[in-house]
Each structure stands twice: as C-alpha cells, then as structure tokens.
Design a protein around this motif. Structure first.
Motif, mmCIF file in Angstrom:
data_model
loop_
_atom_site.group_PDB
_atom_site.id
_atom_site.type_symbol
_atom_site.label_atom_id
_atom_site.label_comp_id
_atom_site.label_asym_id
_atom_site.label_seq_id
_atom_site.Cartn_x
_atom_site.Cartn_y
_atom_site.Cartn_z
ATOM 1 N N UNK A 7 5.540 13.691 6.947
ATOM 2 C CA UNK A 7 4.460 12.709 6.816
ATOM 3 C C UNK A 7 4.655 11.632 7.863
ATOM 4 N N UNK A 9 3.056 8.043 9.168
ATOM 5 C CA UNK A 9 2.119 6.963 8.829
ATOM 6 C C UNK A 9 2.277 5.799 9.801
ATOM 7 N N UNK A 40 -2.766 8.552 7.938
ATOM 8 C CA UNK A 40 -1.724 9.094 8.805
ATOM 9 C C UNK A 40 -1.870 10.591 8.943
ATOM 10 N N UNK A 41 -0.794 11.226 9.359
ATOM 11 C CA UNK A 41 -0.810 12.657 9.613
ATOM 12 C C UNK A 41 0.185 13.371 8.717
ATOM 13 N N UNK A 42 -0.123 14.623 8.437
ATOM 14 C CA UNK A 42 0.777 15.451 7.653
ATOM 15 C C UNK A 42 0.986 16.755 8.409
ATOM 16 N N UNK A 43 2.238 17.110 8.629
ATOM 17 C CA UNK A 43 2.572 18.367 9.298
ATOM 18 C C UNK A 43 3.271 19.285 8.304
ATOM 19 N N UNK A 44 2.850 20.544 8.263
ATOM 20 C CA UNK A 44 3.536 21.547 7.453
ATOM 21 C C UNK A 44 4.202 22.538 8.401
ATOM 22 N N UNK A 67 6.454 14.645 16.773
ATOM 23 C CA UNK A 67 5.421 14.492 15.739
ATOM 24 C C UNK A 67 5.009 13.041 15.517
ATOM 25 N N UNK A 78 10.493 16.148 4.150
ATOM 26 C CA UNK A 78 10.912 16.661 2.845
ATOM 27 C C UNK A 78 10.613 18.152 2.734
#
Lengths: 81, 81
Positions: A7, A9, A40-44, A67, A78
C-alpha cells in the motif's frame, strides 16, 4: 498462491488533490459524514514459491525504489492469503 | 479515529498496463521471482463518529458509484483501526 500487498499513500503532510476531489464530490452525490479522503495506490505482487522473510525484504526494497516515492509517500508491505 | 479503507483493483480478466509496466521493470532492477503485478487504488475515508453497519452500507454505495468503475474494477470495503 501467496500474494504480497504493498500500500502506497501520500504522506499526511503532503497535499492530495485526488483525495480532495473525491472528498468534494461526496456531498454532491448525497454522501455526508466523511471528514477526509486520501487516495493512494495498491500493488498486488504474486509469487510462485513461499513468501519468506528474504522475499519480504526484497519487496521492501521494491517498494522503496520503484513502487513509491519516499519523499512524498509512505508504504506498507503485508502478506495476504 | 475510525477509518474505512476501500481497495479498488482491476478485474482479473482486464488488462492492467500499469501493473505490467511495474512487472517489466522489476528484473531490470535486479528483482526476480515475482510472477505477476496488479496495480489498483486505495482510498482512506475518515469519519468522526462510529462506523456503523449503515455507514459501511453508504461506503459500499460510494465505492460502487464514485470510487470504482464496476465494469472493469472490483472493490473491497473494510474498517481499519
């Protein structure tokens, strides 16, 4: 398959125009009670093998160098099942 | 202060050029072992009062109408302390 989520932010002291735009649009759509919005952004990230402490250390490095922009953003790493 | 987080991700069947770009950049930076990257958005909504089931239902509506495009994106709503 193990998945690591990063995550990203904007830091609290940094202006967030996207979040402000969303916040401004909410009352016009009839939504009240929200005092602040931050976007914000979320990367998987998908891995084949097991997510070891070493893998997480690598992801921390990815988060810091690629990132996120550490000057204006915070990140959190996480594992998610 | 209670905070509700909305994660918005491109649906699995939808092409994700931003995630692909990140995935392509990782080996060039010396990071290996990542099989896929998806990039999405994360919204943090702050509330003054308690986050009741009604508030969460409102946030679900916000996520569906403003924060995501349900044709190409999935969203998830959760409370974070």
């Amino acid at each position: 398959m193990p998945r690591v989520v990063v995550d990203v932010m904007p830091k609290p002291e940094i202006l967030d125009p996207q979040g402000k735009a969303v916040h401004g649009a909410l009352p016009r759509l009839g939504f009240t009670g929200v005092t602040d919005v931050r976007q914000g952004k979320r990367f998987e990230l998908e891995f084949t093998g097991e997510v070891t402490a070493e893998v997480l250390a690598e992801v921390e490095k990815m988060a810091e160098t690629l990132l996120s922009n550490p000057v204006i953003e915070n990140y959190a790493v996480r594992v998610e099942q």
